[in-house]
Write an enzyme that holds these catalytic residues in place. Sequence first.
Site, mmCIF file in Angstrom:
data_model
loop_
_atom_site.group_PDB
_atom_site.id
_atom_site.type_symbol
_atom_site.label_atom_id
_atom_site.label_comp_id
_atom_site.label_asym_id
_atom_site.label_seq_id
_atom_site.Cartn_x
_atom_site.Cartn_y
_atom_site.Cartn_z
ATOM 1 N N THR A 120 31.423 60.593 9.932
ATOM 2 C CA THR A 120 31.421 59.902 11.231
ATOM 3 C C THR A 120 30.780 58.524 11.108
ATOM 4 O OG1 THR A 120 31.346 61.982 12.463
ATOM 5 C CG2 THR A 120 30.563 60.021 13.603
ATOM 6 N N SER A 133 35.657 66.076 4.688
ATOM 7 C CA SER A 133 35.809 66.268 6.132
ATOM 8 C C SER A 133 36.647 67.521 6.375
ATOM 9 C CB SER A 133 36.489 65.039 6.762
ATOM 10 O OG SER A 133 36.546 65.179 8.166
ATOM 11 N N ASN A 191 34.139 73.099 9.281
ATOM 12 C CA ASN A 191 33.146 74.077 8.830
ATOM 13 C C ASN A 191 33.142 75.312 9.720
ATOM 14 O OD1 ASN A 191 31.098 75.164 7.385
ATOM 15 N ND2 ASN A 191 29.634 73.512 7.717
ATOM 16 N N CYS A 192 33.237 75.090 11.030
ATOM 17 C CA CYS A 192 33.158 76.196 11.972
ATOM 18 C C CYS A 192 34.415 77.056 11.961
ATOM 19 C CB CYS A 192 32.905 75.676 13.386
ATOM 20 S SG CYS A 192 31.336 74.785 13.546
ATOM 21 N N ALA A 214 18.813 58.842 7.742
ATOM 22 C CA ALA A 214 19.234 60.229 7.503
ATOM 23 C C ALA A 214 19.733 60.845 8.811
ATOM 24 C CB ALA A 214 18.091 61.058 6.932
ATOM 25 N N ASP A 263 22.002 68.111 9.427
ATOM 26 C CA ASP A 263 21.206 69.333 9.260
ATOM 27 C C ASP A 263 19.926 69.109 8.466
ATOM 28 O OD1 ASP A 263 23.280 70.514 10.565
ATOM 29 O OD2 ASP A 263 24.041 71.652 8.852
ATOM 30 N N LYS A 294 31.160 79.260 46.071
ATOM 31 C CA LYS A 294 29.818 79.114 45.493
ATOM 32 C C LYS A 294 29.944 79.400 44.005
ATOM 33 C CE LYS A 294 27.092 80.484 49.561
ATOM 34 N NZ LYS A 294 26.137 81.500 50.098
#
Length: 815
Positions: free
Chosen positions: A14, A38, A41-42, A279, A282, A434
């Site tokens: 990024t 790239s 990962n998930c 930096a 993670d 509501k």
Amino acid sequence: MKHIIVGGVAGGATAAARIRRADEQAEIILFEKGKYISYANCGLPYYIGGAITEREKLFVQTPASFGGRLNIDVRVENEVVGIDTIAKRVEVRRADGSTYAESFDKLLLSPGATPVRPPLEGIDSEGVFTLRNVDDTDRIKSYIASHKIKSAVIVGAGFIGLEMAENLHHAGAEVSVVEMENQVMAPVDFSIASHVHQHLLQKGVRLFLGQSVERFERSGNNIEVFFAHGGSIVTDLVILSIGVRPEITLAKAAGLRIGDAGGIWVDDYLQTSAADVYAVGDAIEFPHPLTGKSWLNYLANPANRQGRIVADNMVFGNTTKYEGAIGTSIAKVFDITVASTGLAAKRLKQSGIPYISSTTHSASHAGYYPDALPLTLKLTFDPANGKLYGAQCVGYDGVDKRIDQIALLIKRGGTVYDLQRIEHTYAPPFSSAKDPIAIAGYVAGNIISGAMPVVTWRQISEANCTDTLLLDVRTREEFTFGAIPGAVNIPLDELRGRIDELPHDKDIYIYCAIGLRGYLALKILMGHGFNRVKNLSGGYKTYATATAPIVNTMAPVDTCCTTGVDTRRVDGQVKTVRIDACGLQCPGPVMKIKQAIDSISEGERIEMVATDAGFSRDVQAWCNTTGNRLVYKSENKGKYTVVIEKGSSDTCTVLAAGGGRAKTLIMFSDDLDKALATFVLANGAATTGQKVSIFFTFWGLNVIKKTAKPKVKKDIFGRMFGMMLPSSSLKLRLSKMSMLGIGDRMMRHIMKNKGIDSLESLRQQAIDSGVEFIACQMSMDVMGVKREELLDDVTVGGVATYMERAEEANVNLFI
């Protein structure tokens, strides 16, 4: 300007793209020690399980496409192994082992995190894997393809671990999840995690909570996973999802500051302790916006945002501050969604921050519109001014948008009153007039103002029964489905006429199904001068879910008179009334089913589809107590289908137990010899194929205590009982000739020499043979014994449970 970026994926890639958009003339080099810069990962667990069928779809960009489009020098399989922050130079090692140096003007570290691999015996055995990157995924996928995987063990019940459990289950494996803590999904509180526990069990996933792994042993094609407190599981595959830690090796060697939480320290501009070295991701730690304390946050969204901010600071100077992340996360676990943001109650407690919480149950959209599904929302907030600290949500639909809205409010310092002011879009397919977050805001406001004093499910479970009255204001029909032990049932509509039955000199804890009727009852009592009243937050639904035992089964068990799908139901040979109770909150489904049963003749059936999970769990007990027969039960994406045949007390007898030939034993004693006799008799009866139940009451509870028990909170009487009673079956004494324990040890020694199974072996044989262990709830309350102290295979019941088993049996023994 020459920028070097170490590491790709969320943060590094990024930042590289943003730098190029900000400065067309900049020289950008991206180093990645692996092959990929790239990728999704998930999405890795879903590729392993087959939900994502094409491997190429995991890759957002290839090194060639990324480098070509953005004019970035992408060097994969080039690992940065050293940094000289003074000379502004990095040392790089190629895949062939050769090294070279590269200078920089600005340097960004995005090394990510590494999986935790504790030094356990056998952890490097074939078939034991971690999952962190594409290479890990390929190894697991290849192993599954080359081995016949019938079972799998997931060690660690975090988000990735549970996603792997789901995907391996879909791939056909019998899945067991082992977790050292007493709950899955550490970011949420136990009461929210308990919804996930029950859903996993419904899907056939076995849970071993409070268990840590001691070692792995490979034997042939199998792996045996040994627990530290005894016991083991034999499996075909092990996935380690214990957690990750920041990758700080390079930063530490370069002399960069490492923070208190163990990550790379950065300032508000994401710059490290060295000038021109930044930096993200993670690997860094950053102050939490609510606590001010540094913490580690392993999530993709903050890493992407950090990448954008740090790129601007590297190009334009330190101009943009990073505001920090509050930990907003979400996961799909089979059919349900779990999400959280901010600080859970347990985190607030650990940090010493005063807080209060509320739990509300709503529907995902208008109840009268099809497919309205239950949604549970828990808030944590400041008890004085209502400042929002956190939110957790579990449900089938609409979980994400509620947590996303609350997350933004928390980051902007919002309060529970802001939840009331949100102007949400409304149409029946999408919400209610509501919205659930507005309801949560109103409830939280009532708690703060004192209009509704609340008690939590934990406080009720630990309450002193002599000083407290539990008042159940649900209908009688609901009460028969299950209630909190010791509760008095006075339906809300009868409360004013029976108010003289209630004491003024005791605390009165009121509860209904989800909290609304409890609130109305509380206002009635307060209006009549009762000032020691509180409403159970979240109602019986929260209590029942949080206290439900973890009972593992190899496959879903149908305990009704006819197992499996009744073919007559499919063929339409029996007159069946079909009812849609989806979207109805309790007592809606109960009332619907009672009205329908009353309207049909004996032998005819009703088929009900409901979204109330509690109704599905308790319908068998309701049938047993009302003389009807549960024919069929299933669950699909939050919808529970039951088929009930109207019967009488005669037709209700459970024939699967052998036509009234079941055996029931009451274990009242904790004498060693009597316990031995009990299990000998139970095991003998079980060999005949008949249903056998043992009801452990008072001293008998000591027979089924765990040897290694987790720490539990007890009142003073519970602690006194704990000191006086045997801690486990290993401490039991003979009823005669114990002789200060000498006789007990002699008995066990003689049994061992003569090849006679020990008490513990006989007990395990009973469990393996399907003997039902039931602990008396009242005895547990009196003696201060907690569910966590008992064997995992034990269920908790009361007198009604015993009487039901006794009516099915032709032998009842009191020992």
